[in-house]
Design a protein around this motif. Structure first.
Motif, PDB file in Angstrom:
ATOM      1  N   ASN A   1      33.743  36.578  41.096  1.00  0.00           N
ATOM      2  CA  ASN A   1      33.266  37.805  40.442  1.00  0.00           C
ATOM      3  C   ASN A   1      34.332  38.392  39.514  1.00  0.00           C
ATOM      4  O   ASN A   1      34.042  38.842  38.389  1.00  0.00           O
ATOM      5  N   LYS A   2      35.586  38.401  40.020  1.00  0.00           N
ATOM      6  CA  LYS A   2      36.670  38.942  39.206  1.00  0.00           C
ATOM      7  C   LYS A   2      36.905  38.082  37.967  1.00  0.00           C
ATOM      8  O   LYS A   2      37.194  38.598  36.871  1.00  0.00           O
ATOM      9  N   LYS A   3      36.800  36.765  38.093  1.00  0.00           N
ATOM     10  CA  LYS A   3      36.935  35.890  36.927  1.00  0.00           C
ATOM     11  C   LYS A   3      35.836  36.164  35.908  1.00  0.00           C
ATOM     12  O   LYS A   3      36.079  36.207  34.677  1.00  0.00           O
TER      13      LYS A   3
ATOM     14  N   LYS B   1      48.321  40.384  36.410  1.00  0.00           N
ATOM     15  CA  LYS B   1      47.789  40.992  37.642  1.00  0.00           C
ATOM     16  C   LYS B   1      46.718  40.115  38.275  1.00  0.00           C
ATOM     17  O   LYS B   1      46.681  39.927  39.503  1.00  0.00           O
ATOM     18  N   LEU B   2      45.857  39.547  37.373  1.00  0.00           N
ATOM     19  CA  LEU B   2      44.804  38.669  37.874  1.00  0.00           C
ATOM     20  C   LEU B   2      45.397  37.412  38.501  1.00  0.00           C
ATOM     21  O   LEU B   2      44.923  36.914  39.529  1.00  0.00           O
ATOM     22  N   GLU B   3      46.462  36.872  37.838  1.00  0.00           N
ATOM     23  CA  GLU B   3      47.114  35.691  38.390  1.00  0.00           C
ATOM     24  C   GLU B   3      47.719  35.989  39.769  1.00  0.00           C
ATOM     25  O   GLU B   3      47.672  35.149  40.671  1.00  0.00           O
ATOM     26  N   MET B   4      48.302  37.208  39.886  1.00  0.00           N
ATOM     27  CA  MET B   4      48.833  37.604  41.189  1.00  0.00           C
ATOM     28  C   MET B   4      47.715  37.672  42.238  1.00  0.00           C
ATOM     29  O   MET B   4      47.880  37.209  43.380  1.00  0.00           O
TER      30      MET B   4
ATOM     31  N   ARG C   1      36.386  37.552  32.102  1.00  0.00           N
ATOM     32  CA  ARG C   1      35.890  36.889  30.902  1.00  0.00           C
ATOM     33  C   ARG C   1      35.034  37.839  30.065  1.00  0.00           C
ATOM     34  O   ARG C   1      35.141  37.878  28.819  1.00  0.00           O
ATOM     35  N   GLU C   2      34.177  38.566  30.738  1.00  0.00           N
ATOM     36  CA  GLU C   2      33.308  39.500  29.999  1.00  0.00           C
ATOM     37  C   GLU C   2      34.135  40.571  29.278  1.00  0.00           C
ATOM     38  O   GLU C   2      33.880  40.906  28.102  1.00  0.00           O
TER      39      GLU C   2
END
Length: 393
Positions: free
Chosen positions: A128-130, A162-165, A134-135
């Motif tokens: 969901n976060k991915k 942050k997303l990578e973390m 993207r959106e």
């Protein structure tokens, strides 16, 4: 005239004396012949009885040897039965352990389901976060101009870091969940193998238990057969008064009836009254519809005891006294214990000295101590007036 009479009398007297002497000779000859025949018969009887006594001794020796064999076999089978009993107790303990193991497996399955659910939720959140990233990235690129490119890029870099973390943390969590899942699967496999081993042991114990039941029945049949052989041997051995013998369980002791009737009736009526009274109470004891018992708690257990308020027993005690009442009560208790359904007397090997059922060891000791039981001897008379003791047949 008187002289003639005297002469005739002398002639008559001589004739009588000659005749008496001839008869005495004939009687003496007949007596000697009879005595010879009688001695021959007595000799034949003595030889026949000697053969019978030898046959009885051989039969007793054979019975004793068979009994020793049966007892040795019974001792061996008793030891086997004790070994099987220990295995059965071990099986019960293993059964409890298996139940505990099944509970642990069930708990691990529940934990595995929870961990699987958490893993699915984490993966779903990551996806969901991915999708959201993207959106948002597409929207920012579409809406921002070139002038804002660096700012957007910087912001995107921060968000990406942050997303990578977050992704890294989710991967670490996923690795932990997968490791726990592998451990749970391994534990479940080990529990399955252990459960299979316990199941095999359970089946083996069940087979042992079935074998024990068959073995116990066979041993009981052999013991009953040995008791029958003992009873037959004791019937031939205990024709006198011995401490060990055969007692009919459920038969009435006639002595109290005889003593009571002796006080109430004349010698002419005595025998008939005793027979009549004993026959009546024998019929009452064999009557399946008469059950003079009540349930009473004895030493914490429910047991059937004689109901003293039963109308028949109450009337019997009032009319004939406690001795007759006790004789009927004892016979009824024995009948209820040994043959309550058939209601006929059952023979039992009995210790008359201690008034209880005799054990196999007591019977063996009795046979060893009495290899040649005394038999009753009858007395016969001979022509000379003496008495001669002859063995009974």
């Amino acid at each position: 005239m008187s002289l003639q009479r005297l002469a005739d009398h002398d002639v008559f007297t001589k004739s009588v004396e000659e005749l008496s002497h001839e008869n005495l000779i004939k009687m003496s000859t007949h007596y000697n012949d009879n005595m010879t025949s009688l001695l021959v018969l007595l000799d034949q009887k003595y030889r026949t009885q000697s053969a019978l006594l030898q046959e009885s001794r051989d039969l007793q020796q054979k019975t004793f040897e068979e009994l020793q064999t049966v007892l040795a076999k019974y001792e061996k089978q008793s030891q086997e039965l004790e070994s099987y009993r220990v295995q059965a107790v071990k099986y019960v303990k293993e059964k409890d352990a298996r139940q505990k193991l099944e509970m642990e497996v069930k708990e691990l399955r529940e934990k595995f389901k929870v961990m699987e659910h958490l893993r699915n939720e984490a993966v779903q959140q990551l996806e969901n976060k991915k999708s959201e990233l993207r959106e948002k990235t597409v929207d920012l690129n579409a809406c921002q101009g070139i002038n804002n490119y660096l700012i957007v890029k910087e912001r995107n870099n921060v968000k990406e870091k942050k997303l990578e973390m977050e992704v890294k943390e989710l991967r670490e969590d996923f690795k932990v969940i997968k490791h726990l899942q592998n451990e749970a699967a391994q534990q479940m496999e080990n529990k399955k193998l252990e459960l299979q081993e316990k199941t095999d042991d359970l089946n083996a114990c069940q087979e042992i238990y079935n074998y024990l039941i068959v073995k116990e029945r066979k041993i009981n049949d052999e013991i009953q057969e040995a008791r029958k052989v003992l009873m037959e041997g004791l019937k031939r051995m205990t024709e006198g008064s011995y401490n060990i013998g055969i007692k009919l369980m459920g038969s009435i002791n006639r002595k109290p009836f005889s003593d009571a009737c002796m006080l109430k009736f004349s010698p002419v009526e005595y025998d008939w009254e005793v027979e009549s009274l004993c026959s009546m109470w024998d019929d009452n004891i064999r009557d399946p519809h008469w059950h003079p018992f009540k349930v009473q708690i004895v030493n914490g257990k429910a047991e059937e005891v004689i109901n003293e308020d039963d109308p028949k027993l109450k009337q019997l005690r009032e009319e004939w006294g406690d001795a007759v009442y006790n004789a009927v009560a004892i016979a009824m208790t024995e009948m209820n214990e040994y043959n309550a359904s058939g209601r006929f007397a059952i023979p039992e090997i009995w210790n008359f000295q201690e008034n209880r059922k005799a054990t196999l060891s007591e019977v063996v000791d009795f046979i060893i101590q009495n290899p040649n039981p005394k038999r009753r001897r009858r007395v016969i008379g001979c022509a000379c007036g003496r008495q001669v003791a002859a063995p009974a047949w």
